[in-house]
Design an enzyme around this catalytic site. Structure first.
Site, PDB file in Angstrom:
ATOM      1  N   GLU A 121      -2.871 -14.600   1.517  1.00 27.78           N
ATOM      2  CA  GLU A 121      -3.106 -13.759   2.690  1.00 27.78           C
ATOM      3  C   GLU A 121      -4.575 -13.825   3.106  1.00 27.78           C
ATOM      4  O   GLU A 121      -4.893 -13.905   4.300  1.00 27.78           O
ATOM      5  CB  GLU A 121      -2.713 -12.308   2.387  1.00 27.78           C
ATOM      6  CG  GLU A 121      -2.852 -11.389   3.590  1.00 27.78           C
ATOM      7  CD  GLU A 121      -2.425  -9.959   3.287  1.00 27.78           C
ATOM      8  OE1 GLU A 121      -2.356  -9.160   4.238  1.00 27.78           O
ATOM      9  OE2 GLU A 121      -2.180  -9.633   2.100  1.00 27.78           O
TER      10      GLU A 121
ATOM     11  N   SER B  17       0.820  -1.209   0.000  1.00 28.92           N
ATOM     12  CA  SER B  17       0.000   0.000   0.000  1.00 28.92           C
ATOM     13  C   SER B  17       0.856   1.262   0.000  1.00 28.92           C
ATOM     14  O   SER B  17       1.961   1.289   0.553  1.00 28.92           O
ATOM     15  CB  SER B  17      -0.919   0.011   1.230  1.00 28.92           C
ATOM     16  OG  SER B  17      -1.783  -1.095   1.217  1.00 28.92           O
TER      17      SER B  17
END
Length: 387
Positions: free
Chosen positions: A226, A111
């Site tokens: 994930e 991110s």
């Protein structure tokens, strides 16, 4: 090929001979990897046992039966699974076993402040320089960055092509002068997240996973693993920095005299049902992955676990009652309820926000129209962005 009963007996015999709750964790994980039980579905050349899905599940069940950790990493270890799928033979030889034995600390460098939830819009650059790439940019919401040995880095290597095609994926060494980590303090007072500044950081070209420009494909694989881990059990959302884990809500209700409360019993039953449905959904997603395809059902599991964690905090506060307005060691149940409610919000961000999971579910599971992307096929260097 061994029968199910033979596999079960073999695992039980091995556990009886080797498992000891007092054993050093590093020593134990090394033994599990050596036996092929850490990744029972993987090939033997990659420390696996080459077992079909039903028998691999038997291995995991036997480990769970005695409370032994370390098995099932071929489903939940996103670092090792991504490396096995896309890493070079040299990189796998160097890092695969240490990752399975938890001897290498990792973080995710995805991110960015300016990219929001659109990871294809990252602007961190990686420019070739001899045998290395030079990396410049900023990442944010990075868990465990301060102590990580490597970061799984998504960076732009070609700005002249459309945003999804100009990305590459690396294992970036974190212990170097070009990497600065700054903690982000949360409402709970902890700092699970960090912002990471990359200024002239270097990563060997040999640490690239996949080919140049293949980073988006590698990222999707990493995100899938994930979401599997977050969808099955998001313990991090309920575990405090001091090591205190999730509260047993049934025991909490008994201690507070709420175990006969009709509304509390209803809420506890609903949480149990949600966990059961989520477990079945994760099994369905695993069956799809076993057929060689990625599964959008992982997003459903991840979103469901986010809801479960938020619901757990709400029910915990309802059981504790007015004490949930208090915090500190003098009011431990209220303090834990506060923590559970506030800390639940990070599960709505990690692994892709709840909103992104809803988009994926809507488009790929329900067949709804895709959101418009006016910049999808525009060379990234020509995309308008805020300064």
């Amino acid at each position: 090929m061994s029968s199910d009963d033979e596999v079960r007996e073999r695992v039980r015999t091995w556990l009886a001979a080797h498992w000891d709750p007092a054993i050093d964790r590093s020593e134990w994980l090394a033994a599990v990897v050596e036996a092929g039980y850490a990744t029972p579905r993987w090939p033997r050349a990659a420390f696996g046992s080459e077992l079909p899905e039903p028998q691999a599940s038997i291995v995991e069940a036997e480990f769970a039966r005695v409370g032994a950790p370390g098995s099932g990493q071929d489903r939940t270890n996103l670092w090792a699974n991504t490396l096995l799928t896309y890493g070079s033979a040299e990189l796998r030889e160097r890092l695969l076993r240490p990752l399975l034995e938890n001897r290498v600390r990792m973080c995710l460098l995805y991110s960015e402040p300016g990219a929001g939830s659109d990871l294809a819009g990252v602007r961190t650059s990686a420019v070739p320089d001899g045998a290395d790439y030079v990396v410049d940019g900023q990442k944010v919401w990075t868990s465990n960055a301060a102590g990580a040995d490597f970061g799984m880095l998504l960076a732009r290597t070609d700005p002249a092509v459309a945003k999804h095609r100009g990305l590459s994926f690396f294992f970036l060494p974190m212990d170097q002068p070009g990497v600065e980590v700054r903690p982000l303090r949360q409402i709970t007072g902890e700092a699970h997240f960090n912002e990471v500044f990359l200024t002239g950081a270097r990563v060997p070209a040999a640490n690239m996973l996949g080919e140049p420009g293949q980073g988006w494909r590698v990222l999707l694989t990493a995100l899938a693993y994930e979401r599997v881990a977050l969808g099955e059990t998001n313990l991090g959302a309920m575990t405090r920095a001091n090591g205190r884990g999730a509260t047993d809500l049934v025991d909490l209700a008994r201690r507070h005299g709420r175990d006969d409360d009709v509304l509390i019993r209803r809420d506890l039953a609903r949480l149990t049902a949600l966990r059961s449905v989520n477990r079945w959904n994760n099994q369905r997603a695993q069956a799809e992955r076993e057929q060689g395809s990625s599964s959008s059902l992982d997003s459903l599991g991840k979103l469901m676990m986010s809801r479960i964690v938020h619901e757990t905090g709400r029910v915990q506060s309802a059981i504790v009652g007015p004490e949930a307005l208090l915090e500190g060691p003098v009011h431990p149940d209220g303090d834990d309820a506060n923590f559970a409610s506030m800390n639940a919000y990070f599960t709505s961000i990690g692994g892709g926000t709840d909103q992104i999971q809803r988009n994926i579910i809507g488009e790929r599971l329900l067949g709804l129209p895709r959101e418009p992307e006016v910049d999808r096929d525009v060379p990234f260097q020509d995309v308008r962005h805020s300064p």
